[in-house]
Design an enzyme around this catalytic site. Sequence first.
Site, PDB file in Angstrom:
ATOM      1  N   ASP A 125       0.811  -1.218   0.000  1.00 28.18           N
ATOM      2  CA  ASP A 125       0.000   0.000   0.000  1.00 28.18           C
ATOM      3  C   ASP A 125       0.843   1.265   0.000  1.00 28.18           C
ATOM      4  OD1 ASP A 125      -2.410  -1.327  -0.155  1.00 28.18           O
ATOM      5  OD2 ASP A 125      -2.505  -1.643   2.007  1.00 28.18           O
ATOM      6  N   SER A 177      -4.973  -7.048  10.421  1.00 26.53           N
ATOM      7  CA  SER A 177      -4.941  -5.816   9.656  1.00 26.53           C
ATOM      8  C   SER A 177      -5.987  -5.966   8.555  1.00 26.53           C
ATOM      9  CB  SER A 177      -3.544  -5.623   9.073  1.00 26.53           C
ATOM     10  OG  SER A 177      -3.604  -4.641   8.080  1.00 26.53           O
TER      11      SER A 177
HETATM   12  N1  ARG Z   1      -2.256  -7.903  -0.019  1.00 30.10           N
HETATM   13  C1  ARG Z   1      -3.288  -7.059  -0.478  1.00 30.10           C
HETATM   14  C2  ARG Z   1      -2.750  -6.027  -1.414  1.00 30.10           C
HETATM   15  O1  ARG Z   1      -1.575  -5.822  -1.465  1.00 30.10           O
HETATM   16  C3  ARG Z   1      -4.085  -6.473   0.644  1.00 30.10           C
HETATM   17  C4  ARG Z   1      -3.429  -5.420   1.467  1.00 30.10           C
HETATM   18  C5  ARG Z   1      -4.271  -5.141   2.634  1.00 30.10           C
HETATM   19  N2  ARG Z   1      -3.939  -3.952   3.300  1.00 30.10           N
HETATM   20  C6  ARG Z   1      -4.191  -3.772   4.612  1.00 30.10           C
HETATM   21  N3  ARG Z   1      -3.870  -2.637   5.104  1.00 30.10           N
HETATM   22  N4  ARG Z   1      -4.704  -4.711   5.359  1.00 30.10           N
HETATM   23  O2  ARG Z   1      -3.487  -5.415  -2.126  1.00 30.10           O
END
Ligand code: ARG
Length: 398
Positions: A125, A177
């Site tokens: 992210d 998370s």
């Molecule tokens: N692994 C997934 C992605 O990179 C989900 C990320 C989830 N983010 C979070 N802050 N829980 O898109």
Amino acid sequence: MKTIKKVVLAYSGGLDTSCAVKWIHDTYGAEVICFSAFIGEVKDKKELVQRARSAGASEVYIENLKTDFVDEFITPALWARAKYEGHYFLATALGRPLIARRLAQIALREGADTVAHGCSAKGNDQVRIEVGVRSLAPQLRILAPLREWSFSSRAEEIEYAKKHNILIEATKERPYSIDKNLWGLSVEAGILEDPWVEPPVDTYFITRPPELAPKKPIYVTIDFKKGIPVALNGRPMSFTAVIEQLTDLGGKYGIGRLDLIENRLVGIKSREIYEAPQAEILHTAHEALESLVLDRELLHYKRLLSEKYSELVYYGLWFSRLRKALDEFFASYQNRVTGTVRLKLEAGRVNVVGRKSPFTLYSEGLATYSARDTFDKSSAEGFMKIWGLPYEGKAKSK
Ligand code: ARG
């Protein structure tokens, strides 16, 4: 180093970003403006503002961006059949560039010199937000408090919040998370970090366990017009409403759960749990209609591009020319993707049971094995002779 005067922070209202408001203010002596985008997670606006203010935010922007999310991100992802590594529908990955874009716009409008986010140093992210912001406004500085501060546990953050009278969620947190939006939900961390452990029941938020789904299957029809869902069970509604209703209905049937080991951009393998009944059902339906109205070569070629497209989205390259060019490709034939798909939802599964379209390329006369056959059998023999010409006798030689 240039001083930081004014920061716009992508604010979720959670513990991390609430602490970040105060931390940025104290560490850099900067004014902090909070920005929250509503793209499908239900949050109390008033509470969010109170929390941000309690942490010291000078201003709080809360914007409902659901329509932008559907029109500019979910729609192209549906058309592109975007699934990272063949499975993940990219809900989180699609939400980030929208947040990044708005974050940059607000920063410029507010005359801020910096934007900040609450992403960790190990995830994808941070890449999506930072590359997104840089693509749009490279002059902005980017702060990532979670990569800088010295808190080493959530307990320490809670203590910090209490000490500074920062309002935090009273409800007992689940040890995961979580990221949720209109296109699905992503869950990681906690016990899930052991890839051998079956996800406990509290890992799931929007889907029932398939074994608790209604025993009786249910039929659903989705009407598409030029690639866009326009009606559910014959009732006209917006694409957003279709998504929301299918989230509930598919969730009830335990559809769209995934348990994956995924390759993050930053090189780490991670264990991820996803729930996306809406994406699973809509991708299944859209794909079924495309297979009826598009020719073989287009369908086959599209698969190659889908793979690339999904990587670009996952890797935070939403604002790249290639992503835009691929979108134009996928959009170029959606005018034919009009028609109706009939689906059967049952415990944990969605199956296509019918499809029709004014643009159908399916010819019953050609396909049938009955007396109504219109296929010219006499040309079959010649076709094989010519098709196989280069290979005649070749299997004999080494
Ligand atoms: N692994 C997934 C992605 O990179 C989900 C990320 C989830 N983010 C979070 N802050 N829980 O898109």
